[in-house]
Design a protein around this motif. Sequence first.
Motif, PDB file in Angstrom:
ATOM      1  N   THR A  70      43.359  40.222  45.667  1.00 56.17           N
ATOM      2  CA  THR A  70      42.787  41.485  45.203  1.00 56.17           C
ATOM      3  C   THR A  70      42.815  42.505  46.339  1.00 56.17           C
ATOM      4  N   ALA A  71      42.327  43.689  46.048  1.00 53.93           N
ATOM      5  CA  ALA A  71      42.214  44.710  47.086  1.00 53.93           C
ATOM      6  C   ALA A  71      41.265  44.253  48.185  1.00 53.93           C
ATOM      7  N   ASP A  72      40.249  43.474  47.827  1.00 57.86           N
ATOM      8  CA  ASP A  72      39.332  42.957  48.850  1.00 57.86           C
ATOM      9  C   ASP A  72      40.066  42.059  49.840  1.00 57.86           C
ATOM     10  N   ASP A  73      40.998  41.244  49.345  1.00 53.51           N
ATOM     11  CA  ASP A  73      41.787  40.393  50.244  1.00 53.51           C
ATOM     12  C   ASP A  73      42.634  41.237  51.185  1.00 53.51           C
ATOM     13  N   VAL A  74      43.219  42.299  50.676  1.00 54.01           N
ATOM     14  CA  VAL A  74      44.006  43.208  51.518  1.00 54.01           C
ATOM     15  C   VAL A  74      43.085  43.873  52.534  1.00 54.01           C
ATOM     16  N   GLY A  75      41.860  44.207  52.112  1.00 53.49           N
ATOM     17  CA  GLY A  75      40.894  44.850  52.999  1.00 53.49           C
ATOM     18  C   GLY A  75      40.466  43.982  54.161  1.00 53.49           C
ATOM     19  N   ARG A  76      40.546  42.670  54.013  1.00 48.15           N
ATOM     20  CA  ARG A  76      40.181  41.766  55.107  1.00 48.15           C
ATOM     21  C   ARG A  76      41.150  41.872  56.285  1.00 48.15           C
ATOM     22  N   THR A  77      42.294  42.527  56.082  1.00 49.60           N
ATOM     23  CA  THR A  77      43.259  42.712  57.164  1.00 49.60           C
ATOM     24  C   THR A  77      42.986  43.998  57.943  1.00 49.60           C
ATOM     25  N   GLY A  78      41.928  44.727  57.559  1.00 48.73           N
ATOM     26  CA  GLY A  78      41.574  45.954  58.270  1.00 48.73           C
ATOM     27  C   GLY A  78      41.976  47.222  57.539  1.00 48.73           C
ATOM     28  N   ILE A  79      42.623  47.106  56.409  1.00 41.90           N
ATOM     29  CA  ILE A  79      43.015  48.278  55.629  1.00 41.90           C
ATOM     30  C   ILE A  79      41.828  48.673  54.759  1.00 41.90           C
ATOM     31  N   THR A  80      41.507  49.952  54.750  1.00 42.03           N
ATOM     32  CA  THR A  80      40.283  50.402  54.083  1.00 42.03           C
ATOM     33  C   THR A  80      40.578  51.337  52.914  1.00 42.03           C
ATOM     34  N   GLY A  81      39.535  51.588  52.147  1.00 35.15           N
ATOM     35  CA  GLY A  81      39.572  52.588  51.087  1.00 35.15           C
ATOM     36  C   GLY A  81      40.577  52.301  49.995  1.00 35.15           C
ATOM     37  N   SER A  82      41.047  53.380  49.397  1.00 33.41           N
ATOM     38  CA  SER A  82      41.960  53.256  48.265  1.00 33.41           C
ATOM     39  C   SER A  82      43.343  52.742  48.680  1.00 33.41           C
ATOM     40  N   ARG A  83      43.619  52.723  49.987  1.00 31.60           N
ATOM     41  CA  ARG A  83      44.902  52.185  50.451  1.00 31.60           C
ATOM     42  C   ARG A  83      45.049  50.707  50.079  1.00 31.60           C
ATOM     43  N   ARG A  84      43.935  49.984  50.006  1.00 34.82           N
ATOM     44  CA  ARG A  84      43.980  48.559  49.634  1.00 34.82           C
ATOM     45  C   ARG A  84      44.579  48.400  48.238  1.00 34.82           C
ATOM     46  N   HIS A  85      44.105  49.211  47.293  1.00 29.49           N
ATOM     47  CA  HIS A  85      44.624  49.153  45.922  1.00 29.49           C
ATOM     48  C   HIS A  85      46.081  49.597  45.863  1.00 29.49           C
ATOM     49  N   MET A  86      46.399  50.638  46.649  1.00 32.36           N
ATOM     50  CA  MET A  86      47.772  51.122  46.695  1.00 32.36           C
ATOM     51  C   MET A  86      48.713  50.010  47.153  1.00 32.36           C
ATOM     52  N   LEU A  87      48.298  49.234  48.148  1.00 35.10           N
ATOM     53  CA  LEU A  87      49.153  48.152  48.644  1.00 35.10           C
ATOM     54  C   LEU A  87      49.309  47.032  47.619  1.00 35.10           C
ATOM     55  N   VAL A  88      48.235  46.694  46.903  1.00 32.50           N
ATOM     56  CA  VAL A  88      48.353  45.683  45.845  1.00 32.50           C
ATOM     57  C   VAL A  88      49.399  46.149  44.834  1.00 32.50           C
ATOM     58  N   ARG A  89      49.320  47.410  44.434  1.00 33.29           N
ATOM     59  CA  ARG A  89      50.297  47.942  43.471  1.00 33.29           C
ATOM     60  C   ARG A  89      51.702  47.957  44.057  1.00 33.29           C
ATOM     61  N   HIS A  90      51.832  48.321  45.327  1.00 34.09           N
ATOM     62  CA  HIS A  90      53.164  48.367  45.954  1.00 34.09           C
ATOM     63  C   HIS A  90      53.787  46.973  46.004  1.00 34.09           C
ATOM     64  N   PHE A  91      52.995  45.969  46.369  1.00 36.68           N
ATOM     65  CA  PHE A  91      53.518  44.598  46.373  1.00 36.68           C
ATOM     66  C   PHE A  91      54.029  44.218  44.983  1.00 36.68           C
ATOM     67  N   ALA A  92      53.304  44.610  43.944  1.00 33.46           N
ATOM     68  CA  ALA A  92      53.704  44.263  42.580  1.00 33.46           C
ATOM     69  C   ALA A  92      54.932  45.049  42.117  1.00 33.46           C
ATOM     70  N   GLU A  93      55.103  46.263  42.608  1.00 34.50           N
ATOM     71  CA  GLU A  93      56.211  47.110  42.169  1.00 34.50           C
ATOM     72  C   GLU A  93      57.500  46.892  42.952  1.00 34.50           C
ATOM     73  N   HIS A  94      57.400  46.562  44.216  1.00 35.91           N
ATOM     74  CA  HIS A  94      58.583  46.447  45.074  1.00 35.91           C
ATOM     75  C   HIS A  94      59.289  45.119  44.813  1.00 35.91           C
ATOM     76  N   PRO A  95      60.593  45.128  44.563  1.00 36.95           N
ATOM     77  CA  PRO A  95      61.309  43.888  44.249  1.00 36.95           C
ATOM     78  C   PRO A  95      61.387  42.882  45.398  1.00 36.95           C
ATOM     79  N   ALA A  96      61.093  43.289  46.611  1.00 40.20           N
ATOM     80  CA  ALA A  96      61.137  42.359  47.744  1.00 40.20           C
ATOM     81  C   ALA A  96      59.934  41.420  47.760  1.00 40.20           C
ATOM     82  N   PHE A  97      58.915  41.730  46.967  1.00 41.88           N
ATOM     83  CA  PHE A  97      57.700  40.919  46.933  1.00 41.88           C
ATOM     84  C   PHE A  97      57.573  40.301  45.545  1.00 41.88           C
ATOM     85  N   ASP A  98      57.588  38.973  45.500  1.00 41.20           N
ATOM     86  CA  ASP A  98      57.522  38.272  44.222  1.00 41.20           C
ATOM     87  C   ASP A  98      56.079  38.114  43.783  1.00 41.20           C
ATOM     88  N   CYS A  99      55.579  39.128  43.099  1.00 41.01           N
ATOM     89  CA  CYS A  99      54.230  39.064  42.553  1.00 41.01           C
ATOM     90  C   CYS A  99      54.106  40.082  41.436  1.00 41.01           C
TER      91      CYS A  99
END
Length: 132
Positions: A70-99
Amino acid sequence: MSRDEATDLQEAVGDALTRRREFFRTAGVHREDGSYEVARRGADSAGNSKVFESFGVLRRLFDRLPDEFTADDVGRTGITGSRRHMLVRHFAEHPAFDCGITRRNPLTAEKTAETSEESDADTEEVEVVSAD
């Protein structure tokens, strides 16, 4: 080489090194300095982007996340705010990441591919037959 030819070549090299790829909600930019920027598609403020030293750094972040994250898991790496959700979405959208996104609330993604060693071991040839 003339000055005009050199200018054209410099612009072409810059364009080749800088590449923007847009997805549904996010965009990824390979920048001239080797860094990789994840941004909200269509956004123009720094609050809507996160810059990584390289695409490899983003890959390592993804690899360290659990199979379901989740975004909370991404946030544990030091990324804050809405950027956490943006990264979850980017991982799901980018073909280099299988998720893919499995839940919208809370925003949750799940890794879908096996590791390369597992998939190599399980690969077998299959004949595809048309149903026509």
